[in-house]
Motif scaffolding. Structure first.
Motif, PDB file in Angstrom:
ATOM      1  N   LEU A  76       0.806  -1.222   0.000  1.00  0.00           N
ATOM      2  CA  LEU A  76       0.000   0.000   0.000  1.00  0.00           C
ATOM      3  C   LEU A  76       0.840   1.273   0.000  1.00  0.00           C
ATOM      4  CD1 LEU A  76      -2.823  -1.079   2.484  1.00  0.00           C
ATOM      5  CD2 LEU A  76      -2.849  -1.097  -0.016  1.00  0.00           C
ATOM      6  N   THR A  81      -7.513   4.471   6.440  1.00  0.00           N
ATOM      7  CA  THR A  81      -6.237   3.795   6.211  1.00  0.00           C
ATOM      8  C   THR A  81      -6.271   2.379   6.778  1.00  0.00           C
ATOM      9  OG1 THR A  81      -5.039   5.897   6.259  1.00  0.00           O
ATOM     10  CG2 THR A  81      -3.748   3.894   6.634  1.00  0.00           C
ATOM     11  N   ARG A 136      -8.219   0.115   4.511  1.00  0.00           N
ATOM     12  CA  ARG A 136      -7.453  -0.322   3.327  1.00  0.00           C
ATOM     13  C   ARG A 136      -6.484  -1.436   3.692  1.00  0.00           C
ATOM     14  NH1 ARG A 136      -7.609   5.248   2.175  1.00  0.00           N
ATOM     15  NH2 ARG A 136      -5.534   5.605   3.050  1.00  0.00           N
ATOM     16  N   ASP A 163      -8.549  -4.577   4.173  1.00  0.00           N
ATOM     17  CA  ASP A 163      -8.998  -5.108   2.882  1.00  0.00           C
ATOM     18  C   ASP A 163      -7.852  -5.789   2.142  1.00  0.00           C
ATOM     19  OD1 ASP A 163     -11.523  -4.159   3.375  1.00  0.00           O
ATOM     20  OD2 ASP A 163     -11.350  -2.404   2.079  1.00  0.00           O
ATOM     21  N   TRP A 164      -6.667  -5.181   2.200  1.00  0.00           N
ATOM     22  CA  TRP A 164      -5.517  -5.764   1.495  1.00  0.00           C
ATOM     23  C   TRP A 164      -5.166  -7.129   2.091  1.00  0.00           C
ATOM     24  CZ3 TRP A 164      -0.806  -7.882   2.106  1.00  0.00           C
ATOM     25  CH2 TRP A 164       0.013  -7.979   0.978  1.00  0.00           C
TER      26      TRP A 164
END
Length: 301
Positions: free
Chosen positions: A215, A278, A281, A284-285
Protein backbone atom coordinates in the motif's frame (compact mmCIF):
# COMPACT_ATOMS: atom_id res chain seq x y z
CA UNK A 1 -30.71 13.26 8.20
CA UNK A 2 -28.41 15.84 6.70
CA UNK A 3 -26.09 16.15 9.69
CA UNK A 4 -25.54 19.80 10.52
CA UNK A 5 -22.94 19.20 13.21
CA UNK A 6 -19.20 18.83 12.61
CA UNK A 7 -18.86 15.11 11.84
CA UNK A 8 -15.06 15.11 12.09
CA UNK A 9 -15.07 16.90 15.44
CA UNK A 10 -17.70 14.56 16.90
CA UNK A 11 -15.87 11.40 15.83
CA UNK A 12 -12.54 12.72 17.10
CA UNK A 13 -14.03 13.68 20.48
CA UNK A 14 -15.47 10.18 20.96
CA UNK A 15 -12.04 8.62 20.43
CA UNK A 16 -10.25 11.22 22.55
CA UNK A 17 -12.61 10.63 25.48
CA UNK A 18 -11.67 6.95 25.47
CA UNK A 19 -7.94 7.40 24.84
CA UNK A 20 -7.59 10.00 27.58
CA UNK A 21 -9.25 7.51 29.94
CA UNK A 22 -6.63 4.92 28.93
CA UNK A 23 -9.07 2.80 26.93
CA UNK A 24 -8.81 1.67 23.32
CA UNK A 25 -12.50 1.80 22.30
CA UNK A 26 -12.47 -0.88 19.61
CA UNK A 27 -11.17 -3.70 21.85
CA UNK A 28 -13.65 -4.10 24.67
CA UNK A 29 -16.43 -5.96 22.83
CA UNK A 30 -14.31 -9.10 22.95
CA UNK A 31 -13.17 -8.62 26.55
CA UNK A 32 -16.86 -8.44 27.47
CA UNK A 33 -17.43 -11.85 25.94
CA UNK A 34 -19.07 -10.74 22.70
CA UNK A 35 -18.28 -12.12 19.28
CA UNK A 36 -15.33 -10.82 17.30
CA UNK A 37 -17.69 -9.29 14.79
CA UNK A 38 -17.79 -6.13 12.75
CA UNK A 39 -20.90 -4.00 13.31
CA UNK A 40 -23.57 -5.02 10.80
CA UNK A 41 -26.26 -3.19 8.86
CA UNK A 42 -29.78 -4.58 9.05
CA UNK A 43 -29.24 -6.73 5.93
CA UNK A 44 -26.04 -8.25 7.28
CA UNK A 45 -23.45 -6.14 5.45
CA UNK A 46 -20.56 -5.03 7.69
CA UNK A 47 -19.97 -1.35 8.32
CA UNK A 48 -16.63 0.05 7.15
CA UNK A 49 -14.09 2.67 8.10
CA UNK A 50 -14.81 5.12 10.89
CA UNK A 51 -18.32 3.70 11.41
CA UNK A 52 -16.68 0.56 12.81
CA UNK A 53 -15.05 2.75 15.48
CA UNK A 54 -18.23 4.66 16.26
CA UNK A 55 -20.37 1.57 16.69
CA UNK A 56 -17.77 -0.54 18.49
CA UNK A 57 -17.28 2.17 21.12
CA UNK A 58 -21.05 2.36 21.69
CA UNK A 59 -21.17 -1.43 22.08
CA UNK A 60 -18.44 -1.14 24.70
CA UNK A 61 -20.16 1.66 26.60
CA UNK A 62 -23.60 0.02 26.63
CA UNK A 63 -22.63 -3.65 26.72
CA UNK A 64 -24.51 -4.54 23.53
CA UNK A 65 -23.85 -8.13 22.46
CA UNK A 66 -25.53 -7.98 19.06
CA UNK A 67 -23.56 -6.44 16.17
CA UNK A 68 -26.70 -5.39 14.22
CA UNK A 69 -27.81 -1.76 13.85
CA UNK A 70 -30.72 -0.14 12.03
CA UNK A 71 -32.46 3.20 11.59
CA UNK A 72 -35.70 4.09 13.36
CA UNK A 73 -37.59 3.65 10.08
CA UNK A 74 -36.02 0.29 9.36
CA UNK A 75 -37.02 -0.93 12.82
CA UNK A 76 -40.61 0.10 12.16
CA UNK A 77 -40.71 -1.66 8.82
CA UNK A 78 -39.57 -4.85 10.55
CA UNK A 79 -42.30 -4.60 13.15
CA UNK A 80 -40.07 -3.22 15.86
CA UNK A 81 -40.26 -0.14 18.06
CA UNK A 82 -37.32 1.74 19.52
CA UNK A 83 -37.90 1.94 23.28
CA UNK A 84 -38.75 5.32 24.71
CA UNK A 85 -35.68 7.12 26.04
CA UNK A 86 -33.13 5.17 23.96
CA UNK A 87 -30.34 7.26 22.44
CA UNK A 88 -29.28 6.84 18.82
CA UNK A 89 -25.71 6.59 17.55
CA UNK A 90 -24.43 8.72 14.69
CA UNK A 91 -22.78 7.07 11.70
CA UNK A 92 -21.50 8.77 8.57
CA UNK A 93 -21.89 8.18 4.87
CA UNK A 94 -19.82 9.52 1.98
CA UNK A 95 -22.01 10.89 -0.83
CA UNK A 96 -21.22 12.49 -4.15
CA UNK A 97 -22.79 15.42 -5.92
CA UNK A 98 -21.98 16.84 -9.33
CA UNK A 99 -20.99 20.49 -9.61
CA UNK A 100 -21.83 21.87 -13.06
CA UNK A 101 -18.88 23.11 -15.04
CA UNK A 102 -18.35 26.87 -15.12
CA UNK A 103 -18.62 28.89 -18.30
CA UNK A 104 -15.44 30.48 -19.67
CA UNK A 105 -15.65 34.27 -19.36
CA UNK A 106 -14.20 34.79 -22.85
CA UNK A 107 -15.47 31.92 -25.00
CA UNK A 108 -18.64 31.17 -23.09
CA UNK A 109 -17.89 27.47 -23.33
CA UNK A 110 -18.90 25.37 -20.34
CA UNK A 111 -16.27 23.19 -18.72
CA UNK A 112 -16.68 19.61 -17.63
CA UNK A 113 -18.87 18.80 -14.64
CA UNK A 114 -16.96 17.94 -11.46
CA UNK A 115 -17.87 15.22 -8.98
CA UNK A 116 -17.51 16.35 -5.36
CA UNK A 117 -17.63 14.17 -2.24
CA UNK A 118 -19.21 15.16 1.07
CA UNK A 119 -20.13 13.53 4.36
CA UNK A 120 -23.58 13.29 5.86
CA UNK A 121 -24.63 11.77 9.14
CA UNK A 122 -27.57 9.60 10.06
CA UNK A 123 -28.62 7.83 13.25
CA UNK A 124 -28.98 4.15 14.05
CA UNK A 125 -30.01 1.98 17.00
CA UNK A 126 -28.64 -1.36 18.15
CA UNK A 127 -31.22 -4.15 18.11
CA UNK A 128 -30.85 -4.31 21.90
CA UNK A 129 -32.63 -0.93 21.97
CA UNK A 130 -35.61 -2.17 19.95
CA UNK A 131 -38.64 -4.19 21.03
CA UNK A 132 -40.75 -6.42 18.76
CA UNK A 133 -38.04 -7.61 16.36
CA UNK A 134 -37.76 -11.19 15.16
CA UNK A 135 -35.72 -13.37 17.50
CA UNK A 136 -33.04 -13.84 14.83
CA UNK A 137 -31.86 -10.30 15.55
CA UNK A 138 -31.29 -11.15 19.22
CA UNK A 139 -29.37 -14.40 18.77
CA UNK A 140 -26.43 -14.69 21.13
CA UNK A 141 -23.09 -14.38 19.28
CA UNK A 142 -20.66 -17.26 19.31
CA UNK A 143 -17.84 -16.87 21.85
CA UNK A 144 -14.47 -15.76 20.48
CA UNK A 145 -12.00 -18.47 19.51
CA UNK A 146 -9.38 -19.41 22.11
CA UNK A 147 -5.97 -20.36 20.70
CA UNK A 148 -4.24 -21.63 23.82
CA UNK A 149 -0.55 -20.82 24.19
CA UNK A 150 0.78 -21.94 20.82
CA UNK A 151 0.59 -20.30 17.44
CA UNK A 152 -2.46 -21.41 15.48
CA UNK A 153 -1.31 -23.20 12.29
CA UNK A 154 -4.30 -21.74 10.41
CA UNK A 155 -3.23 -18.21 11.31
CA UNK A 156 0.35 -18.90 10.22
CA UNK A 157 -0.95 -20.33 6.94
CA UNK A 158 -3.11 -17.23 6.49
CA UNK A 159 -0.08 -14.96 6.95
CA UNK A 160 1.91 -17.03 4.47
CA UNK A 161 -0.82 -16.51 1.86
CA UNK A 162 -0.40 -12.74 2.19
CA UNK A 163 3.22 -13.09 1.09
CA UNK A 164 4.52 -11.31 4.20
CA UNK A 165 7.63 -12.99 5.61
CA UNK A 166 7.76 -14.10 9.25
CA UNK A 167 10.77 -14.93 11.40
CA UNK A 168 10.73 -16.26 14.95
CA UNK A 169 13.77 -15.97 17.21
CA UNK A 170 14.50 -15.82 20.92
CA UNK A 171 14.72 -12.02 20.72
CA UNK A 172 11.95 -10.79 23.07
CA UNK A 173 10.57 -8.21 20.64
CA UNK A 174 7.68 -8.15 18.18
CA UNK A 175 8.09 -5.73 15.29
CA UNK A 176 7.94 -5.22 11.55
CA UNK A 177 11.25 -4.42 9.83
CA UNK A 178 10.58 -2.14 6.87
CA UNK A 179 14.15 -2.41 5.58
CA UNK A 180 14.01 -6.22 5.47
CA UNK A 181 10.25 -6.45 4.87
CA UNK A 182 9.79 -9.11 7.55
CA UNK A 183 7.74 -9.53 10.72
CA UNK A 184 9.74 -10.63 13.72
CA UNK A 185 8.01 -12.48 16.55
CA UNK A 186 9.30 -14.03 19.79
CA UNK A 187 8.43 -17.71 20.34
CA UNK A 188 4.70 -18.22 20.75
CA UNK A 189 5.19 -20.00 24.06
CA UNK A 190 6.48 -16.75 25.59
CA UNK A 191 3.02 -15.14 25.21
CA UNK A 192 0.47 -15.44 28.01
CA UNK A 193 -2.02 -16.99 25.61
CA UNK A 194 -2.64 -17.62 21.94
CA UNK A 195 -5.04 -14.69 21.60
CA UNK A 196 -2.29 -12.24 22.55
CA UNK A 197 0.07 -13.91 20.11
CA UNK A 198 -2.48 -13.70 17.31
CA UNK A 199 -3.33 -10.09 18.10
CA UNK A 200 0.29 -8.96 18.01
CA UNK A 201 0.88 -10.86 14.77
CA UNK A 202 -2.08 -9.12 13.13
CA UNK A 203 -0.83 -5.75 14.42
CA UNK A 204 2.55 -6.29 12.76
CA UNK A 205 0.88 -7.58 9.58
CA UNK A 206 -1.00 -4.28 9.35
CA UNK A 207 2.31 -2.44 9.55
CA UNK A 208 3.69 -4.70 6.81
CA UNK A 209 0.74 -3.84 4.56
CA UNK A 210 2.20 -0.34 4.31
CA UNK A 211 5.41 -1.49 2.58
CA UNK A 212 6.17 0.25 -0.73
CA UNK A 213 5.42 -2.97 -2.62
CA UNK A 214 1.93 -3.10 -1.09
CA UNK A 215 0.00 0.00 0.00
CA UNK A 216 3.09 2.25 -0.06
CA UNK A 217 2.27 3.92 3.26
CA UNK A 218 5.56 3.56 5.14
CA UNK A 219 8.41 5.94 4.38
CA UNK A 220 11.95 6.18 5.80
CA UNK A 221 12.47 9.00 8.27
CA UNK A 222 8.86 9.26 9.46
CA UNK A 223 8.22 11.97 12.07
CA UNK A 224 7.14 11.19 15.62
CA UNK A 225 3.56 12.18 14.78
CA UNK A 226 3.57 10.02 11.64
CA UNK A 227 4.85 7.05 13.65
CA UNK A 228 2.14 7.59 16.27
CA UNK A 229 -0.53 7.62 13.58
CA UNK A 230 0.97 4.49 12.00
CA UNK A 231 0.53 2.74 15.35
CA UNK A 232 -3.09 3.88 15.38
CA UNK A 233 -3.55 2.49 11.85
CA UNK A 234 -2.06 -0.86 12.92
CA UNK A 235 -4.08 -1.02 16.15
CA UNK A 236 -7.39 -0.32 14.44
CA UNK A 237 -6.52 -2.32 11.33
CA UNK A 238 -5.62 -5.40 13.35
CA UNK A 239 -8.94 -5.17 15.18
CA UNK A 240 -10.76 -5.03 11.82
CA UNK A 241 -8.81 -8.00 10.43
CA UNK A 242 -9.33 -9.92 13.67
CA UNK A 243 -13.07 -9.37 13.41
CA UNK A 244 -13.08 -10.75 9.86
CA UNK A 245 -11.04 -13.80 10.90
CA UNK A 246 -13.01 -14.47 14.07
CA UNK A 247 -9.98 -13.78 16.26
CA UNK A 248 -10.17 -11.86 19.54
CA UNK A 249 -6.91 -9.87 19.59
CA UNK A 250 -5.58 -8.70 22.95
CA UNK A 251 -2.64 -6.34 23.40
CA UNK A 252 -0.78 -4.93 26.37
CA UNK A 253 -1.48 -1.24 25.99
CA UNK A 254 1.50 1.09 25.80
CA UNK A 255 0.66 4.33 27.58
CA UNK A 256 3.16 6.22 25.44
CA UNK A 257 1.18 5.26 22.32
CA UNK A 258 -2.03 6.51 23.90
CA UNK A 259 -0.39 9.83 24.71
CA UNK A 260 0.95 10.14 21.16
CA UNK A 261 -2.46 9.38 19.67
CA UNK A 262 -4.15 11.98 21.85
CA UNK A 263 -1.66 14.64 20.73
CA UNK A 264 -2.08 13.68 17.08
CA UNK A 265 -5.88 13.75 17.30
CA UNK A 266 -5.88 17.04 19.20
CA UNK A 267 -3.89 18.66 16.38
CA UNK A 268 -6.18 17.44 13.58
CA UNK A 269 -9.88 16.64 13.93
CA UNK A 270 -9.82 14.68 10.67
CA UNK A 271 -7.08 12.33 11.87
CA UNK A 272 -9.56 9.68 13.06
CA UNK A 273 -11.37 9.64 9.72
CA UNK A 274 -8.07 9.19 7.88
CA UNK A 275 -6.94 6.58 10.41
CA UNK A 276 -10.13 4.56 9.97
CA UNK A 277 -9.92 4.81 6.19
CA UNK A 278 -6.24 3.80 6.21
CA UNK A 279 -6.93 0.91 8.60
CA UNK A 280 -9.78 -0.25 6.36
CA UNK A 281 -7.45 -0.32 3.33
CA UNK A 282 -4.91 -2.35 5.31
CA UNK A 283 -7.64 -4.76 6.43
CA UNK A 284 -9.00 -5.11 2.88
CA UNK A 285 -5.52 -5.76 1.49
CA UNK A 286 -4.70 -8.45 4.08
CA UNK A 287 -8.05 -10.23 3.75
CA UNK A 288 -7.85 -9.92 -0.04
CA UNK A 289 -4.50 -11.77 -0.06
CA UNK A 290 -4.88 -14.10 2.90
CA UNK A 291 -8.60 -14.83 2.76
CA UNK A 292 -10.19 -16.30 5.88
CA UNK A 293 -8.89 -18.99 8.22
CA UNK A 294 -9.05 -22.60 7.02
CA UNK A 295 -10.45 -24.88 9.75
CA UNK A 296 -8.13 -23.71 12.52
CA UNK A 297 -6.79 -26.37 14.86
CA UNK A 298 -7.27 -25.15 18.40
CA UNK A 299 -4.22 -26.05 20.42
CA UNK A 300 -4.31 -26.58 24.18
CA UNK A 301 -1.87 -24.70 26.36
Amino acid sequence: MSGKFDVCAEVTQIILDHLEAGVVPWRQPWDAGGAASLPLRVRGEPYRGVNVVLLWQKMVAQGYRSPTWMTYRQAGLLGGQVRKGETSTSVVKMDTYVKPGEADAVTGETGADQARRFMRAYRVFNVAQIDGLDQKFHAEPAPPRSFGTRADPALLAWLARTGIALEVTAEPQAYYSMSRDVIHMPPAETFEDGARHGGVLLHEACHASGHESRLNRLKPGMSQEERALEELYAELGSAMVGARLGIAPEFEQNAAYLDSWVKALRSDSRAVLRAASTAQRASDWLIGRGGLLDDPVLLAS
